[in-house]
Design a protein around this motif. Structure first.
Motif, short mmCIF file in Angstrom:
data_model
loop_
_atom_site.label_atom_id
_atom_site.label_comp_id
_atom_site.label_asym_id
_atom_site.label_seq_id
_atom_site.Cartn_x
_atom_site.Cartn_y
_atom_site.Cartn_z
N ASP A 5 0.84 -1.19 0.00
CA ASP A 5 0.00 0.00 0.00
C ASP A 5 0.88 1.25 0.00
O ASP A 5 1.14 1.86 1.03
CB ASP A 5 -0.91 -0.02 1.23
CG ASP A 5 -1.88 1.15 1.22
OD1 ASP A 5 -1.85 1.94 0.24
OD2 ASP A 5 -2.64 1.28 2.18
N VAL A 7 0.32 4.16 -1.18
CA VAL A 7 -0.35 5.43 -0.87
C VAL A 7 -0.30 5.74 0.62
O VAL A 7 0.05 6.85 1.02
CB VAL A 7 -1.81 5.41 -1.38
CG1 VAL A 7 -2.54 6.67 -0.94
CG2 VAL A 7 -1.84 5.29 -2.91
N SER A 8 -0.60 4.74 1.46
CA SER A 8 -0.57 5.07 2.88
C SER A 8 0.85 5.24 3.41
O SER A 8 1.07 6.03 4.32
CB SER A 8 -1.35 4.05 3.72
OG SER A 8 -1.35 2.81 3.12
N GLU A 10 3.24 6.62 1.70
CA GLU A 10 3.60 7.98 1.30
C GLU A 10 2.98 9.00 2.24
O GLU A 10 3.63 9.92 2.72
CB GLU A 10 3.14 8.24 -0.14
CG GLU A 10 4.01 7.53 -1.17
CD GLU A 10 3.24 7.20 -2.44
OE1 GLU A 10 2.10 7.67 -2.61
OE2 GLU A 10 3.80 6.44 -3.27
N LYS A 11 1.69 8.82 2.50
CA LYS A 11 0.99 9.77 3.36
C LYS A 11 1.63 9.82 4.74
O LYS A 11 1.82 10.87 5.33
CB LYS A 11 -0.49 9.36 3.49
CG LYS A 11 -1.29 9.77 2.29
CD LYS A 11 -2.74 10.06 2.68
CE LYS A 11 -3.56 10.48 1.47
NZ LYS A 11 -4.66 9.54 1.17
N ALA A 114 2.30 15.99 -2.47
CA ALA A 114 2.10 14.57 -2.76
C ALA A 114 3.31 13.96 -3.43
O ALA A 114 3.53 12.76 -3.35
CB ALA A 114 0.86 14.40 -3.64
N LYS A 740 -0.73 7.78 -8.09
CA LYS A 740 -1.76 6.97 -7.45
C LYS A 740 -1.63 5.51 -7.89
O LYS A 740 -1.77 4.58 -7.10
CB LYS A 740 -3.15 7.48 -7.86
CG LYS A 740 -3.93 8.08 -6.69
CD LYS A 740 -5.33 8.44 -7.15
CE LYS A 740 -5.59 9.93 -6.94
NZ LYS A 740 -6.70 10.43 -7.76
N LYS A 741 -1.37 5.34 -9.18
CA LYS A 741 -1.39 4.01 -9.76
C LYS A 741 -0.12 3.22 -9.42
O LYS A 741 -0.20 2.03 -9.11
CB LYS A 741 -1.48 4.18 -11.29
CG LYS A 741 -2.06 3.00 -12.02
CD LYS A 741 -2.52 3.46 -13.41
CE LYS A 741 -2.58 2.32 -14.39
NZ LYS A 741 -2.69 2.83 -15.77
N GLY A 743 2.63 4.60 -7.45
CA GLY A 743 3.36 5.08 -6.29
C GLY A 743 4.28 6.23 -6.67
O GLY A 743 4.72 6.35 -7.82
N VAL A 744 4.50 7.10 -5.70
CA VAL A 744 5.32 8.29 -5.94
C VAL A 744 6.76 7.91 -6.24
O VAL A 744 7.37 8.42 -7.18
CB VAL A 744 5.27 9.22 -4.71
CG1 VAL A 744 6.24 10.37 -4.88
CG2 VAL A 744 3.86 9.73 -4.49
N HIS A 850 10.12 7.81 0.35
CA HIS A 850 9.07 7.19 1.16
C HIS A 850 9.40 5.75 1.47
O HIS A 850 9.31 5.31 2.62
CB HIS A 850 7.72 7.28 0.44
CG HIS A 850 7.37 8.66 -0.02
ND1 HIS A 850 7.71 9.13 -1.27
CD2 HIS A 850 6.74 9.67 0.60
CE1 HIS A 850 7.28 10.38 -1.40
NE2 HIS A 850 6.69 10.73 -0.27
#
Length: 970
Positions: A5, A7-8, A10-11, A114, A740-741, A743-744, A850
């Motif tokens: 995951d 996204v989480s 990264e956040k 982001a 999003k798709k 990852g950063v 990240h």
RNA sequence: GAGGAGAUGCCGGAGUGGUCAAACGGGGCAGACUCAAAAUCUGUUGGCUUCAGCCUACGGGGGUUCGAAUCCUCCUCUCCUCACCA
């Protein structure tokens, strides 16, 4: 394996960095500073595009690396928020420009965050904020004080329907972008300028001191366009045109070589004297051997000799036709000089003037005199009206046959005579339509002004034309026309039948390829001819000598000219920095006092007709700061490049409301160490910023000369189809979607791993999948990480990578960094210690912050990897891959190889090694060792490959490599 | 027209005098896993081959060198920027 995951993750880390204020920095005299800057964006409503993402990633990798190396890193971000799109949105959709801009900024910041970039957001700068543009106005006032801001009339594009000035981009093929049926006019308006030319010389010279891409520096050099030359004064005499000088163009075609030189080689002195006495241009065309002419003319001076191959059948009409064609001569310009009857007949049949020569020089003289009108020496009237002309070719001054003045010249009217008035006016009307201006490669056109200028070199009167190919604002707006030696002048002269006079000839008269032919201008340097006492001199010498000679008579001086113009900063637009000036009937243009700054843009304005500031009487009307009477604000705003010319200084002290910035803070952080952005700004933003810094230095606000020590241009990112990403083509890839798709970190990795970041490249879905694959592999490796043991190879490779990758990060060789990281990871996967695992994470942290943080934590480390220190290199453990094989090993290797290829009948072995290896070879040992397997080998001969006495029947010597001998069996 | 940057295997793109038939990635091919596919993993990816080597290769020609993708020279082609600046 579960999906990771990203996204989480990264956040989580973005939030941590923010909460812990990891990237918020302050001055620290104990630490070395490093200032990384990416060009701030215009906050468009469309949000971040992939080019932005690339730009920021490039900067972020460097910034993060420098942090790990222990620097105090300033890495800020801001917004170039004033500008046309916001205003256009306002006109189109009725949106408030300020709201449009603020919304766009909010969106931008969200997306930039982001991307995980290490910005110090507490230093954000927004140029649309009056607290920022107040200092634009302050600088304007300072410039005004120093005489570097001034007003003058200048041409602008004007749409009569919009009732406003248009930017160049808003004019399409001469029509207004919003009124396609309306011709845009050229209007002269009073506008504000910054005197950038004041710094032209320094802007040029200091380019040598900065580490910028060579092409960018070259572009600036060309843009500044320094050229050294001579300014020559021409007296103007108006009125009656006198007899033209065109007829001296006659070419004397000499075929009868013995007229000039007899069989014994005696020169016909009488004829020579006569030819020498002819005025100005004398061209002799011959079809006879060159040697005879050398005898006659001695050295080539005032003559251009066209020689053709000697041809026995030359007297036929066809031959003459060919000759005329070859040298681009018109038969009416030729005087033919001949004795043989058939030659005379042939020439006459073509309609050429013939001088039959029978030994009577007197007759020849009479005839030629009647055909060639002597030069009328113009008696220049002492009118006192002098125009100056800039030229880089004073050596061609004797070839001037006309002058051309720019159609837009201020003092044009002084030259136009009553007779020519009508023609001139009609011509100017045509020139003034923008559509005419826009036509690419438009033809040279002009009209005679009616006046004449007197050439100070020879006293000749030459006509002054008005032409569209002369620029009013370069040099003096007038040029001397030397058609024989300037392409443009030639074209113009041919078009209007103006005479062409050659005054420079090629150095080698036998050089057929590179010489004046009459078909086009001869623009090279050469040897002067028909130039009085300067004939025979080289162009180079003549440039100096003629300048000095004219200067001695008070008619010339050496000058330096620049292409660079002063910067016109007035924009008839709303969404820009207001110019802090008030007009008063009594006092004129009065600067707004510093204490009254900022002059703030009014909020309530009506868009539609022209510049909304002009129709806003509440804002417009004010008191004159000087006399207190009725005043009217300057309604023009400043070019947005004004805002971006100093923003990098404001980051050092972004919230200062008392001063433009604290001088000490700026001194600590600036200049920018590395500036990253697109190459399209080479001549605008990057030049203006340099100008601003030099100006601010001169008023004591700065103590350095250049804003950006090092500059880096990222390449252009195209769509997968190789075309430009554009909405209309439907091939746009949005960074926010990609992040999003995939990852950063995968996005960042991809952007810098496809190509060197300064090169153009195409987006590739396959490519980003590859990046994702690698990052997942790394992630999974650490997921089940148990420390093991390092192999010797790994330790060597790891230390080599620490060294190399550090260098790569420092020099934007990011692609190479990703390659070595992949190689190193391949080694790592075979097993490694925890220490090595941690070091590896540090190596990838600048690119994939990240994932690096997450794995750093997972493996049990405290603190943040983002601020961890870069690993130290242990040079000792790096195995040199170029290490020489020891003598021992070398011998053994040779033996092994010989054994491998031995044949049953081999008697003798030749060994070839590198010159530096020859000392390590033990011949006896090799012989002994191979004899073990085969007893009848008699001899082993060893040679260095460069030994000239070597025996090498099969040419094997050139197959030898270091550590790898070549062998031949006999 | 002026100035600048380039041309490498199927593709992107490293490589600046020798361990280079050429890194790394993508793609292709073969195999493993699977009912099958995707994903993943392994091998392979110029030709010929007795796996030792030979031949052909880094835009084209010529040169320097014992040796060149790399240095010199000429040519061809591509891209970018500024272009009537006297």
């Amino acid at each position: 394996m579960d999906e990771i995951d990203f996204v989480s993750i990264e956040k989580k880390w973005q939030k941590t960095w923010e909460e812990k204020r990891v990237f918020e920095i302050s001055e620290d005299s104990g630490k070395e500073k490093f200032y990384v800057l990416e060009m701030f964006p215009y906050p468009s409503g469309a949000g971040l595009h992939m080019g932005h993402a690339l730009n920021y990633t490039i900067g972020d990798i460097l910034a993060r690396f420098k942090i790990m190396k222990g620097f105090n890193v300033l890495h800020p971000m801001g917004f170039d928020a004033l500008g046309l799109p916001a205003e256009n949105a306002a006109i189109k959709a009725g949106v408030d420009p300020e709201k449009y801009t603020n919304d766009a900024i909010e969106n931008f910041v969200k997306q930039q965050r982001a991307l995980g970039v290490s910005y110090d957001w507490s230093r954000m700068v927004n140029t649309a904020n009056s607290e920022y543009y107040k200092w634009d106005q302050w600088i304007f006032l300072k410039m005004l004080e120093k005489g570097l801001a001034y007003q003058k009339e200048a041409s602008v594009n004007w749409c009569p329907k919009c009732d406003t000035v248009l930017a160049n981009e808003q004019v399409n093929e001469g029509k207004c972008w919003r009124h396609e049926d309306t011709d845009v006019e050229v209007r002269k308006l009073r506008q504000w300028f910054f005197r950038t030319t004041e710094y032209a010389e320094e802007l040029l010279n200091d380019l040598e001191r900065i580490d910028w891409p060579e092409r960018t520096k070259t572009m600036q050099r060309n843009w500044i366009g320094r050229s050294e030359g001579t300014e020559i004064s021409f007296e103007i005499s108006g009125g009656e045109p006198q007899i033209s000088q065109i007829s001296t163009d006659k070419v004397i075609l000499v075929d009868a070589v013995h007229c000039l030189v007899d069989e014994k080689g005696n020169v016909n002195q009488e004829l020579k004297n006569y030819l020498d006495s002819l005025p100005n241009r004398k061209i002799v065309l011959t079809m006879a051997p060159k040697s005879k002419f050398d005898l006659f003319f001695g050295k080539v001076k005032d003559y251009e000799i066209f020689t053709t191959e000697f041809n026995p059948k030359k007297s036929s009409p066809k031959y003459y036709e060919k000759v005329l064609e070859e040298f681009n001569l018109k038969k009416e310009n030729v005087v033919y000089f001949e004795h043989s009857e058939d030659g005379v007949d042939s020439a006459k049949s073509l309609g050429i003037d013939v001088v039959p020569y029978n030994g009577d020089v007197k007759k020849v003289k009479e005839f030629i005199d009647s055909k060639i009108k002597p030069q009328i020496s113009a008696n220049a009237r002492e009118s006192g009206n002098v125009w100056k002309v800039f030229t880089t070719r004073p050596d061609t001054i004797f070839g001037v046959t006309f002058m051309v003045v720019a159609a837009g010249h201020d003092k044009l009217d002084e030259l136009v005579t009553n007779e020519q008035r009508l023609a001139v006016d009609e011509y100017l009307r045509k020139m003034n339509s923008v559509s005419e201006k826009d036509i690419e490669r438009r033809e040279k056109e002009g009209v005679f002004s009616g006046s004449y200028a007197v050439n100070p070199a020879n006293g000749e009167r030459v006509p002054i034309w008005i032409g569209n190919f002369v620029l009013a604002d370069y040099g003096s707006g007038m040029v001397m026309g030397v058609p024989a030696h300037d392409k443009r002048d030639f074209e113009f002269a041919k078009k209007y039948g103006i005479s062409v006079r050659q005054v420079v000839t090629n150095k080698d008269p036998l050089d057929f390829k590179n010489r004046y032919t009459g078909k086009e201008a001869f623009v090279d340097d050469g040897v002067l001819m028909a130039s009085k006492q300067f004939s025979g001199m080289s162009s180079l010498e003549a440039k100096t000598d003629i300048t000095n000679w004219l200067a001695g008579k008070g008619n010339a001086k050496r000058v330096v000219n620049f292409k660079l113009r002063d910067w016109g900063v007035s924009r008839q637009r709303y969404w820009g920095t207001p110019i802090p000036i008030v007009y008063c009937d009594g006092c004129g243009a009065v600067p707004v006092p510093e204490k009254d700054l900022p002059v703030v843009l009014p909020k309530e304005v009506k868009f539609g007709k022209g510049n909304p500031l002009e129709t806003n009487s509440e804002w417009l009307n004010c008191k004159c700061p000087k006399c207190g009477g009725k005043g009217r604000r300057e309604s023009d705003t400043m070019d947005t490049f004004v805002n971006s010319s100093w923003y990098f200084l404001r980051y050092a002290d972004p919230k200062n409301s008392k001063k433009i910035f604290d001088f000490d803070k700026v001194k600590y952080w600036n200049p920018v160490d590395v500036y990253i952005g697109g190459a399209e700004h080479a001549c605008m933003h990057l030049l203006y910023s340099r100008f601003y810094v030099k100006f601010l230095r001169d008023i004591g606000a700065l103590d350095f000369d250049e804003p950006f020590l090092k500059l880096f241009h990222q390449g252009m990112l195209h769509a997968e189809d190789g075309r430009k990403m554009s909405k209309s083509l439907g091939n746009v890839v949005e960074p926010i979607e990609t992040m999003k798709k995939y990852g950063v970190d995968a996005t960042r990795w991809f952007l810098i791993s496809v190509a060197s970041p300064d090169k153009d490249f195409d987006w590739s879905e396959k490519g980003i999948l590859g990046a994702t694959r690698f990052i997942k592999k790394v992630f999974e490796f650490y997921d089940s990480f148990v420390g093991g043991k390092d192999s010797e190879e790994l330790v060597s490779k790891l230390n080599l990578c620490i060294k190399n990758i550090g260098n790569y990060y420092d020099s934007f060789e990011y692609r190479k960094a990703t390659i070595e990281i992949r190689e190193l990871f391949g080694e790592l996967e075979k097993g490694c210690s925890k220490d090595s695992g941690l070091k590896f994470l540090k190596l990838i942290a600048p690119i994939c912050p990240h994932v690096a943080e997450e794995l750093w934590e997972k493996i049990g480390e405290k603190g943040l990897i983002s601020v961890a220190s870069w690993p130290k290199v242990d040079e000792k453990v790096i195995k040199n891959k170029g290490q020489k094989i020891s003598g021992e090993g070398l011998n053994e290797k040779i033996v092994e190889r010989i054994k491998g290829i031995l044949k049953s009948d081999t008697k003798k072995v030749y060994v070839y090694v590198m010159p530096f290896e020859i000392g390590q070879i033990d011949k006896e040992k090799i012989l002994r060792d191979i004899r073990d397997s085969k007893l009848d080998i008699r001899e082993v001969a060893v040679f260095a490959v460069n030994d000239s006495t070597k025996i090498d029947p099969a040419g094997r010597a050139n197959k030898a490599k270091p550590g790898m001998a070549s062998i031949y069996l006999e």
